[in-house]
Structure formats: structure tokens, C-alpha cells
Design an enzyme around this catalytic site. Structure first.
Site, PDB file in Angstrom:
ATOM      1  N   SER A  97       0.820  -1.208   0.000  1.00 50.94           N
ATOM      2  CA  SER A  97       0.000   0.000   0.000  1.00 50.94           C
ATOM      3  C   SER A  97       0.859   1.266   0.000  1.00 50.94           C
ATOM      4  O   SER A  97       1.662   1.445  -0.889  1.00 50.94           O
ATOM      5  CB  SER A  97      -0.973  -0.040   1.177  1.00 50.94           C
ATOM      6  OG  SER A  97      -1.978   0.936   0.995  1.00 50.94           O
ATOM      7  N   ASP A 241      -2.289   6.441  -3.997  1.00 52.77           N
ATOM      8  CA  ASP A 241      -1.162   5.762  -3.337  1.00 52.77           C
ATOM      9  C   ASP A 241      -0.688   4.625  -4.266  1.00 52.77           C
ATOM     10  O   ASP A 241      -1.263   4.418  -5.335  1.00 52.77           O
ATOM     11  CB  ASP A 241      -1.562   5.313  -1.915  1.00 52.77           C
ATOM     12  CG  ASP A 241      -2.498   4.125  -1.889  1.00 52.77           C
ATOM     13  OD1 ASP A 241      -3.236   3.937  -2.865  1.00 52.77           O
ATOM     14  OD2 ASP A 241      -2.492   3.375  -0.894  1.00 52.77           O
ATOM     15  N   ASP A 243      -1.015   1.493  -4.602  1.00 53.61           N
ATOM     16  CA  ASP A 243      -1.934   0.460  -5.100  1.00 53.61           C
ATOM     17  C   ASP A 243      -3.306   1.039  -5.440  1.00 53.61           C
ATOM     18  O   ASP A 243      -4.257   0.291  -5.728  1.00 53.61           O
ATOM     19  CB  ASP A 243      -2.048  -0.719  -4.115  1.00 53.61           C
ATOM     20  CG  ASP A 243      -2.690  -0.340  -2.797  1.00 53.61           C
ATOM     21  OD1 ASP A 243      -2.433   0.780  -2.310  1.00 53.61           O
ATOM     22  OD2 ASP A 243      -3.457  -1.155  -2.251  1.00 53.61           O
ATOM     23  N   ASP A 245      -5.900   2.542  -4.027  1.00 50.45           N
ATOM     24  CA  ASP A 245      -7.194   2.484  -3.339  1.00 50.45           C
ATOM     25  C   ASP A 245      -7.489   3.804  -2.639  1.00 50.45           C
ATOM     26  O   ASP A 245      -8.638   4.149  -2.419  1.00 50.45           O
ATOM     27  CB  ASP A 245      -7.297   1.289  -2.366  1.00 50.45           C
ATOM     28  CG  ASP A 245      -6.160   1.218  -1.373  1.00 50.45           C
ATOM     29  OD1 ASP A 245      -5.188   2.000  -1.489  1.00 50.45           O
ATOM     30  OD2 ASP A 245      -6.225   0.364  -0.471  1.00 50.45           O
TER      31      ASP A 245
HETATM   32 MG    MG Z   1      -3.364   1.524  -0.535  1.00 52.17          MG
END
Ligand code: MG
Length: 450
Positions: A97, A241, A243, A245
Site C-alpha cells: 500500500s 497511493d 496500489d 485504493d
Molecule cells: Mg493503498
């Protein structure tokens, strides 16, 4: 300190200092054993260590008879959606993340595309701890199939949402700067913006995992993008960010809205069109409560963590929810934090109202949040400190959903022990920054006084 954390929600660690291919493979073997020869969707963010982790995960899955659907570099929400839509037994996302570049990790998904809950996670951990893998013979092992439609299908699903009028957005030809931090967003966000007719400037748009700044999309990390907004005369900027999300927004003036306001704007947008329950974690801005009140809708709060919010949304049939750190969850598409949703709803709100993003931000309930921490010496027990605070503030309105939260009029302060560091996290929110800071200091001092 070991730089590897293994929990029911997966693993996260520093490459070469705890997180090795062996650990990744064991987790994949255990998860594949639970999935019992079914199908597992695998996606990863763009980290340099991602390829190594990916080979280990795939080998582990195949060894226990899994059919692997490989999405390659792919945002977390896209992998969640594909796991659900392809009717897989589960999913694996290789990502750390927003952690810095030396980290990586594994997140495990159930067949519905939600992160594993405590019970499901325990099952995987138990198999790994006992080494009880269901290895298959040469003629029973699994195989890999590449799948390259996931991002397009995700975008198609977003564009098909109720409340989204694609031609209205396209007609405005918005100028948008997107900072993808050279992460998984780089393979998806430009496509989404182009599908919505935006004239976009992509910075950090090569998915090579070389993060040119601290990856967490906090205002203090967004210097490059705010400059780009001014240079380009953009309508606004989006920042994800690694990834993709979490989403942060920057106004046409180059001012970060603050991640809390990504969710606040989305909640305002949805409740205007559809009233119903809203779910947020206990650390999310009070702006959500004010907005819900305006639209005569209830708010329920959960522990921090996407799975807690998502499950509760399903339980009470929420119309929208999420986490204040830029994580918008819209159940019309799926129960996962999804930057694509935040981007698209923002574009729709701008197209419909004709207002600028800074105007929309100014119309929101105004709050200021501060985050600080109390460093703990070796002999200090965070549980005892929090218990003492609970006694001291017993006369006030308390919420013990996650750590201790003291609720006052239009303000609150929360203390939570960190799971990963010898600190207590302190968060406070009030109508002015000074008031929020004062609240955070009050609790920090109270925590350290005997
Ligand atoms: Mg993330």
C-alpha cells in the site's frame, strides 16, 4: 526489531529483512490450500520487489493445485472487483500500500472480493503454522492464465454507474493532473481519465515502482503535483497511493483538500441523490456526520480497517462508506476502497454544478484534523495508559470502538496503541486547527502524567 508483520489480514515486511520469497510462498501455499484447488486472482502493485514476490506467490499457489488468473500490475480495487466478477475462490494482492519502497506485502481476498475477515485469516495462518499444505502430484498441480481485461472492465463498470453521466463529463474536457507515484495507478488512472474525455497531464506515470516522493498522499508530500496544477492551469489534480485504493484531491488553486475531504465530497454527492445509512471508521472526519444530518441519513462507525467498514456496510445496506484516508467505498460497484470512484464522482460533481473544486470544498462542513503520537519508553504499557485516560475522562462521552475516543461538541480526540511501533497514536479534530492541536496536546500530557 523484525521487519515482518504477519496478521490475519496478510503480511507486510521489508524486503531482505524479514520478507523473503519463502514467506510469500508459504502464505500462498496456505491460502491455495484453503481455496482447495479453486481459482485465485493475483494482482500486484509496481514495486521493484513485486516480480520476485509474484513468482513466489504463483509457485506456491500452483503447487497446491490452484488455477491462477494473473492480472499483472493492477490496482487493488481492480483486483478486488476481478476476484468477485470472475467468480474466483479468492484473490491475492502483492502490495505494501502506502509504505515506502523497501516494503512489500500480501493481502488476501475472499471470493466476494473483500479482504479476509478474522476467522478466514486465522484459517490461513493456522495452515501455515502447521505446514499443512495440500501439495499436489505432478499431474494435479495448477497453472497460470494471463488476464488483461480487468482494468477495462473496472472502468466500464464505473462509467455504467447510476449518477455518472459520461457525456456530460466528456463535454467539459476537464484539465486534470494525475500523480500516480509510478505505482499501479499508472496503468489505470490515465485510461480512466481518457475514457472521461479529460485532457490529462500524468506525472510519475511509469509503473516501475520507483517512488520519487514519500508514497502516502498526505498534503506535505504533494509539492510536485501542486506546482503542476498551477503550471498547467488544471481544473484539479488527483493523487493515488501505490496500489490506488486511496485518493487525494488538489484544487485548481494547487491546494490539497486533505484526504478526509475525498470521502466527504463523495458522501455529499451520493446522499444528494440517494439517502440511506453511511458507514465510516471511528477516525474519520465529523464532516460525514454533518452531511448525513443534512440529508437526514444515519452514520455508523466501525473500527479502523477496510474490512470492518465494508462488512458493516453490507450488514446495514449502506449507500456509501469508507475511511477518511481517501478511501471511498460505493456498494453500487463493490465493497472496496476505490480511487476510480472518487475520481469519477468528483468529475461528475464538477460537471453538474459548474463550480470549481475549491468552491465545493468551501461548501463542506469545515474541520481541521491533527495527528500526533506519544513515544513510549520500554517500561510504558499502552494499555495501562489508555485505561488511565478512560478513568480520567469517565464523565465525558466516550467511544471505545477502537482505542479510546473522547467526543465533545464539534470535536473529538482519539488515542490508539500502534500494532507495529512502541507509540500511541493521537488524532484530534475540531473546527479550527488550534483547537485540534490543543486537544491532541491535552491528551498527550494527560497520558504521560501519573
Ligand atoms: Mg493503498
Amino acid at each position: 526489531m523484525s521487519r515482518l508483520m504477519i496478521s490475519i489480514s496478510g503480511i507486510r515486511g521489508v524486503i531482505g529483512e524479514g520478507l523473503t520469497p519463502q514467506v510469500a510462498m508459504e502464505v500462498a501455499q496456505a491460502f491455495g490450500t484453503v481455496c482447495n484447488g479453486g481459482t485465485v486472482v493475483v494482482g500486484r502493485d509496481s514495486r521493484v520487489s513485486g516480480e520476485m514476490m509474484h513468482h513466489a506467490v504463483v509457485a506456491g499457489l500452483i503447487s497446491v493445485g490452484t488455477r491462477v488468473i494473473d492480472l499483472g500490475i493492477c490496482p487493488t480495487p481492480t483486483t478486488q472487483l476481478a476476484t468477485e466478477n470472475l467468480h474466483a475462490s479468492g484473490g491475492i494482492i502483492i502490495t505494501a500500500s502506502h509504505n515506502p519502497v523497501m516494503w512489500n506485502g500480501i493481502k488476501l481476498l475472499a471470493s466476494d472480493g473483500l479482504f479476509l475477515d478474522a476467522e478466514q485469516g486465522e484459517k490461513v495462518l493456522d495452515i501455515r503454522n502447521r505446514g499443512a499444505y495440500n501439495f499436489r502430484s505432478w499431474d494435479q498441480i495448477g497453472h497460470v492464465e494471463k488476464y488483461d481485461r480487468a482494468i477495462d472492465e473496472h472502468i466500464e463498470a464505473v462509467l455504467a454507474l447510476p449518477f455518472v453521466n459520461v457525456s456530460q463529463i466528456r463535454a467539459r474536457k476537464f484539465k486534470v493532473v494525475a500523480d500516480c507515484i509510478n505505482g499501479a495507478g499508472a496503468v489505470a488512472v490515465p485510461k480512466l481519465l481518457s475514457a472521461l474525455g479529460c485532457d490529462s497531464v500524468i506525472i510519475n506515470g511509469t509503473p516501475d515502482g520507483k517512488f520519487s516522493r514519500t508514497p502516502e498522499p498526505l498534503p506535505e508530500n504533494l509539492g510536485e503535483v501542486t506546482t503542476a496544477v498551477e503550471q498547467y492551469g488544471a481544473d484539479f489534480a488527483v493523487v493515488v497511493d501505490p496500489d490506488a485504493d486511496r485518493l487525494a484531491l488538489v484544487s485548481e488553486k494547487g491546494e490539497p483538500l486533505g484526504e478526509e475531504y475525498t470521502l466527504a465530497l463523495a458522501v455529499d454527492f451520493i446522499l444528494q441523490r440517494k439517502r440511506g445509512p453511511v458507514v465510516a471508521n471511528v477516525s474519520t472526519t465529523l464532516a460525514i456526520d454533518d452531511l448525513a444530518q443534512k440529508y437526514d441519513s444515519p452514520v455508523e462507525r466501525t473500527r479502523v480497517g477496510e474490512i470492518n467498514v465494508a462488512k458493516h456496510m453490507r450488514e446495514i445496506d449502506a449507500v456509501i462508506g469508507g475511511e477518511g484516508n481517501g478511501g471511498v467505498i460505493l456498494p453500487d460497484i463493490h465493497l472496496g476502497r476505490d480511487a476510480f470512484i472518487g475520481i469519477t464522482l468528483t468529475l461528475q460533481a464538477l460537471a453538474e454544478t459548474g463550480k470549481s473544486l475549491s468552491q465545493l470544498r468551501a461548501e463542506m462542513p469545515q474541520y481541521s484534523m491533527v495527528k500526533s503520537k506519544i513515544e513510549l519508553a520500554d517500561d510504558m504499557d499502552p494499555k495501562a495508559i489508555i485505561a488511565r485516560l478512560e478513568e480520567k475522562y469517565a464523565e465525558e462521552k466516550l467511544d471505545k470502538t477502537d482505542g479510546l475516543k473522547i467526543l465533545r461538541d464539534k470535536s473529538w480526540v482519539q488515542v490508539r496503541a500502534s500494532n507495529t511501533e512502541p507509540i500511541i497514536r493521537v488524532m484530534a479534530e475540531a473546527q479550527t486547527e488550534d483547537e485540534a492541536k490543543a486537544l491532541a496536546s491535552e491528551l498527550s500530557e494527560a497520558a504521560l502524567s501519573e
